[in-house]
Scaffold this motif. Structure first.
Motif, PDB file in Angstrom:
ATOM      1  N   PRO A  98       0.798  -1.235   0.000  1.00  0.00           N
ATOM      2  CA  PRO A  98       0.000   0.000   0.000  1.00  0.00           C
ATOM      3  C   PRO A  98       0.832   1.288   0.000  1.00  0.00           C
ATOM      4  O   PRO A  98       0.297   2.370  -0.236  1.00  0.00           O
ATOM      5  N   TYR A  99       2.138   1.202   0.238  1.00  0.00           N
ATOM      6  CA  TYR A  99       2.984   2.403   0.192  1.00  0.00           C
ATOM      7  C   TYR A  99       3.456   2.706  -1.232  1.00  0.00           C
ATOM      8  O   TYR A  99       4.049   3.753  -1.490  1.00  0.00           O
ATOM      9  N   ASN A 100       3.218   1.761  -2.119  1.00  0.00           N
ATOM     10  CA  ASN A 100       3.653   1.901  -3.505  1.00  0.00           C
ATOM     11  C   ASN A 100       2.600   2.694  -4.294  1.00  0.00           C
ATOM     12  O   ASN A 100       1.402   2.485  -4.112  1.00  0.00           O
ATOM     13  N   ASP A 101       3.038   3.610  -5.158  1.00  0.00           N
ATOM     14  CA  ASP A 101       2.093   4.408  -5.961  1.00  0.00           C
ATOM     15  C   ASP A 101       1.195   3.533  -6.831  1.00  0.00           C
ATOM     16  O   ASP A 101       0.095   3.930  -7.190  1.00  0.00           O
ATOM     17  N   ASP A 108     -12.613   2.032   2.085  1.00  0.00           N
ATOM     18  CA  ASP A 108     -13.049   3.084   3.014  1.00  0.00           C
ATOM     19  C   ASP A 108     -12.111   3.072   4.223  1.00  0.00           C
ATOM     20  O   ASP A 108     -11.095   2.372   4.221  1.00  0.00           O
ATOM     21  N   SER A 109     -12.481   3.797   5.273  1.00  0.00           N
ATOM     22  CA  SER A 109     -11.525   3.962   6.381  1.00  0.00           C
ATOM     23  C   SER A 109     -11.689   2.906   7.472  1.00  0.00           C
ATOM     24  O   SER A 109     -11.016   2.976   8.502  1.00  0.00           O
ATOM     25  N   ASN A 110     -12.563   1.937   7.267  1.00  0.00           N
ATOM     26  CA  ASN A 110     -12.729   0.874   8.259  1.00  0.00           C
ATOM     27  C   ASN A 110     -11.439   0.040   8.313  1.00  0.00           C
ATOM     28  O   ASN A 110     -11.072  -0.610   7.342  1.00  0.00           O
ATOM     29  N   SER A 111     -10.749   0.069   9.454  1.00  0.00           N
ATOM     30  CA  SER A 111      -9.417  -0.535   9.510  1.00  0.00           C
ATOM     31  C   SER A 111      -9.422  -2.058   9.424  1.00  0.00           C
ATOM     32  O   SER A 111      -8.519  -2.651   8.842  1.00  0.00           O
ATOM     33  N   LEU A 112     -10.445  -2.689  10.029  1.00  0.00           N
ATOM     34  CA  LEU A 112     -10.376  -4.148  10.159  1.00  0.00           C
ATOM     35  C   LEU A 112     -11.287  -4.921   9.199  1.00  0.00           C
ATOM     36  O   LEU A 112     -11.057  -6.094   8.946  1.00  0.00           O
ATOM     37  N   GLU A 113     -12.336  -4.267   8.717  1.00  0.00           N
ATOM     38  CA  GLU A 113     -13.239  -4.936   7.759  1.00  0.00           C
ATOM     39  C   GLU A 113     -13.510  -3.931   6.643  1.00  0.00           C
ATOM     40  O   GLU A 113     -14.654  -3.560   6.386  1.00  0.00           O
ATOM     41  N   ALA A 114     -12.457  -3.465   6.011  1.00  0.00           N
ATOM     42  CA  ALA A 114     -12.600  -2.358   5.071  1.00  0.00           C
ATOM     43  C   ALA A 114     -13.461  -2.738   3.874  1.00  0.00           C
ATOM     44  O   ALA A 114     -13.429  -3.875   3.396  1.00  0.00           O
ATOM     45  N   LYS A 115     -14.241  -1.744   3.422  1.00  0.00           N
ATOM     46  CA  LYS A 115     -15.091  -1.964   2.265  1.00  0.00           C
ATOM     47  C   LYS A 115     -14.349  -1.477   1.018  1.00  0.00           C
ATOM     48  O   LYS A 115     -13.774  -0.388   1.014  1.00  0.00           O
ATOM     49  N   ILE A 140       1.547  -8.904  -5.066  1.00  0.00           N
ATOM     50  CA  ILE A 140       0.688  -7.973  -4.332  1.00  0.00           C
ATOM     51  C   ILE A 140       0.403  -8.520  -2.936  1.00  0.00           C
ATOM     52  O   ILE A 140       0.101  -9.712  -2.773  1.00  0.00           O
ATOM     53  N   CYS A 141       0.486  -7.666  -1.924  1.00  0.00           N
ATOM     54  CA  CYS A 141       0.133  -8.085  -0.562  1.00  0.00           C
ATOM     55  C   CYS A 141      -1.356  -8.438  -0.520  1.00  0.00           C
ATOM     56  O   CYS A 141      -2.198  -7.594  -0.854  1.00  0.00           O
ATOM     57  N   GLY A 142      -1.683  -9.649  -0.118  1.00  0.00           N
ATOM     58  CA  GLY A 142      -3.093  -9.999   0.098  1.00  0.00           C
ATOM     59  C   GLY A 142      -3.592  -9.295   1.338  1.00  0.00           C
ATOM     60  O   GLY A 142      -2.807  -8.675   2.078  1.00  0.00           O
ATOM     61  N   PHE A 143      -4.930  -9.328   1.549  1.00  0.00           N
ATOM     62  CA  PHE A 143      -5.513  -8.923   2.837  1.00  0.00           C
ATOM     63  C   PHE A 143      -5.530  -7.413   3.076  1.00  0.00           C
ATOM     64  O   PHE A 143      -6.306  -6.923   3.863  1.00  0.00           O
ATOM     65  N   LEU A 144      -4.666  -6.651   2.358  1.00  0.00           N
ATOM     66  CA  LEU A 144      -4.516  -5.233   2.685  1.00  0.00           C
ATOM     67  C   LEU A 144      -5.268  -4.319   1.726  1.00  0.00           C
ATOM     68  O   LEU A 144      -5.528  -4.660   0.580  1.00  0.00           O
ATOM     69  N   GLY A 145      -5.609  -3.146   2.245  1.00  0.00           N
ATOM     70  CA  GLY A 145      -6.196  -2.109   1.426  1.00  0.00           C
ATOM     71  C   GLY A 145      -5.556  -0.786   1.797  1.00  0.00           C
ATOM     72  O   GLY A 145      -4.721  -0.706   2.712  1.00  0.00           O
ATOM     73  N   LYS A 146      -5.952   0.262   1.045  1.00  0.00           N
ATOM     74  CA  LYS A 146      -5.439   1.599   1.348  1.00  0.00           C
ATOM     75  C   LYS A 146      -6.656   2.493   1.544  1.00  0.00           C
ATOM     76  O   LYS A 146      -7.513   2.605   0.659  1.00  0.00           O
ATOM     77  N   GLY A 147      -6.734   3.113   2.734  1.00  0.00           N
ATOM     78  CA  GLY A 147      -7.884   3.950   3.077  1.00  0.00           C
ATOM     79  C   GLY A 147      -7.766   5.354   2.512  1.00  0.00           C
ATOM     80  O   GLY A 147      -6.771   5.702   1.862  1.00  0.00           O
ATOM     81  N   PRO A 148      -8.779   6.205   2.772  1.00  0.00           N
ATOM     82  CA  PRO A 148      -8.842   7.549   2.191  1.00  0.00           C
ATOM     83  C   PRO A 148      -7.649   8.445   2.548  1.00  0.00           C
ATOM     84  O   PRO A 148      -7.282   9.325   1.777  1.00  0.00           O
ATOM     85  N   SER A 149      -7.036   8.248   3.724  1.00  0.00           N
ATOM     86  CA  SER A 149      -5.879   9.102   4.057  1.00  0.00           C
ATOM     87  C   SER A 149      -4.565   8.402   3.759  1.00  0.00           C
ATOM     88  O   SER A 149      -3.522   8.764   4.313  1.00  0.00           O
ATOM     89  N   GLY A 150      -4.633   7.381   2.934  1.00  0.00           N
ATOM     90  CA  GLY A 150      -3.402   6.673   2.583  1.00  0.00           C
ATOM     91  C   GLY A 150      -3.019   5.650   3.642  1.00  0.00           C
ATOM     92  O   GLY A 150      -1.956   5.028   3.571  1.00  0.00           O
ATOM     93  N   GLU A 151      -3.890   5.477   4.650  1.00  0.00           N
ATOM     94  CA  GLU A 151      -3.563   4.537   5.730  1.00  0.00           C
ATOM     95  C   GLU A 151      -3.821   3.096   5.298  1.00  0.00           C
ATOM     96  O   GLU A 151      -4.607   2.842   4.394  1.00  0.00           O
ATOM     97  N   ILE A 152      -3.143   2.168   5.985  1.00  0.00           N
ATOM     98  CA  ILE A 152      -3.345   0.750   5.678  1.00  0.00           C
ATOM     99  C   ILE A 152      -4.655   0.279   6.307  1.00  0.00           C
ATOM    100  O   ILE A 152      -4.950   0.593   7.460  1.00  0.00           O
TER     101      ILE A 152
END
Ligand code: ADP
Ligand code: ASP
Ligand code: MG
Length: 407
Positions: A98-101, A108-115, A140-152
């Motif tokens: 998720p740090y890669n462009d 969305d910003s839900n940290s544990l069950e992100a939509k 690609i890292c499985g399981f991860l997403g990138k939220g609205p503020s660039g957070e994991i």
């Protein structure tokens, strides 16, 4: 030339030699001229270990955001390891986190069950396609997403399966392969019953229901990205071969498997049989169902209480069923009487919201019926569906009201 998205679960990258074997299987497909995108889970039980560590150190004060950041270390590590292993075998590879462009999976910003924000993810997947077209194997890292503020963010436990099917869909892959620690989908969890046998194929619908009821082998939400044009299979890592057979997951994911309301076209009749302490009598239910089965009468549902059992049959079978069951009542000591109820409309509601902890979901459906004075004759619910029986004359109105709730 095929585009393959392959996901390796934790056990299949459980140690150095397994990682090498997995990377080699990817390189073999690449050498045949196929394009490959890898999605990888955390090594073995890393996610559990990271959670255990943080619970021991921080306990209840750990925020969801911190939890996601910490758990993510599992996939951040495994993607780097996997990509480096591919490179060691002489093929160009790039890990995508998720740090890669180029990171495609936006949520969305839900940290544990992100939509998942499907539209944005779909667009951003072009970056991955470009890599592939340059002959590079993205990991690609499985399981991860990138939220609205660039957070994991994370997609929920077991979520790498979702990452794989999502990528398969967005990249218009030809095939999605899930590599895991069993031969495929089996007649039950082979770690619970040893004699379980392998299924050659399973429909998307069956797989969805199995997964929703806890069969870990595939995350239930992964299938919503199963495109009809994409073939999908689950295979064992032990083969070290992506062409291994395993279990094919066949058919498309129909949108109405996600959310739908339907009414059975004919009225359904309810036949209630009463008797003292019926629930404690071994084999009584079987007696009733066998009796109907022997006469080729289909049962749409059955409900059992302390002193009664109700069978639901199609109206056109109801007179026959009524007479047959009456004979059974006379023959059977514990049974005393039965009654053929009114005709009902059977309304089946399917929604992913029934899964997991969603208190109030049933009352959301029944409340508009109460407000409109529609009596619910019977109701049954499972993880994937709620079935309501209302008077036949109220059927259409009830159907529209329930439909309104789901929209
Ligand atoms: P991975 O880490 O590869 O994602 P999981 O542990 O999430 O693997 O899923 C695989 C596990 O699913 C198997 O080890 C098995 O115990 C379990 N499982 C449950 N039901 C079934 C089933 N019907 N067929 C195959 N495996 C099943
Ligand atoms: N590593 C994550 C988990 O253990 C995601 C996955 O394996 O699919 O839940
Ligand atoms: Mg899993």
């Amino acid at each position: 030339m095929d585009l393959i998205v392959v996901k390796f679960g934790g056990t299949s990258v459980g140690d150095g030699s397994r990682i090498k074997k997995a990377a080699q299987s990817v390189v073999n497909e690449y050498m045949k001229g196929n394009q490959v995108v890898v999605v990888v889970s955390a090594v073995n039980k890393t996610t559990d270990e990271l959670l255990g560590l943080s619970n021991d150190a921080i306990g209840g004060n750990l925020t969801d955001k911190q939890k996601a950041e910490i758990m993510a270390m599992g996939e951040l590590t495994s993607a780097r390891l996997f990509s480096a292993t591919i490179e060691s075998l002489g093929v160009k590879s790039e890990f995508i986190d998720p740090y890669n462009d180029l990171w495609p999976i936006i949520t969305d910003s839900n940290s544990l069950e992100a939509k998942i924000d499907f539209k944005t993810t779909n667009k951003k997947s072009d970056g991955i396609k470009n890599l592939v077209n340059q002959g590079i194997i993205p990991v690609i890292c499985g399981f991860l997403g990138k939220g609205p503020s660039g957070e994991i963010t994370t997609l929920g436990r077991g979520g790498s399966d979702i990452s794989a099917f999502l990528m398969g869909h967005c990249l218009e892959a030809n095939e999605i392969i899930i590599v895991t620690d069993v031969d495929g989908v089996m007649s039950t969890d082979p770690n619970k019953i040893e004699d379980a046998i392998l299924l050659d194929e399973i429909s998307v619908e069956e797989m969805r229901d199995l997964a929703t009821h806890g069969a870990q082998v595939l995350h239930p939400h992964a299938l919503r990205y199963k495109d009809p044009l994409i073939t999908a299979k689950i295979i064992n890592f032990a083969h070290g071969d992506l062409t291994a057979k395993g279990t094919r997951i066949v058919g498309p994911f129909e949108k109405d498997m996600l959310k739908s309301v339907s009414v059975h076209k004919n009225p359904i009749s309810l036949i209630a049989i009463v008797g003292e302490g019926m629930l404690k009598k071994v084999g009584l239910l079987a007696k009733i169902t066998n009796c109907l089965a022997d006469n080729r009468i289909n049962i749409f549902g059955i409900s059992a209480g302390q002193n009664s059992i109700t069978a639901f049959v199609d109206k056109q079978d109801s007179e026959k069923a009524y007479h047959i069951l009456h004979n059974l009542v006379i023959e059977t000591d514990v049974l005393s009487s039965l009654s053929l109820g009114t005709d009902t409309a059977m309304i089946t509601v399917v929604s992913p919201d029934f899964t997991g902890e969603t208190p109030g979901i049933i009352s959301n459906i029944t409340e508009p019926l109460r407000k409109n004075n529609i009596n619910i004759v019977e109701i049954s619910s499972s993880q994937t569906a709620v079935v309501l029986y209302v008077d036949w004359k109220d059927g259409e109105k009830a159907f529209n009201l329930v439909k309104g709730v789901l929209e």
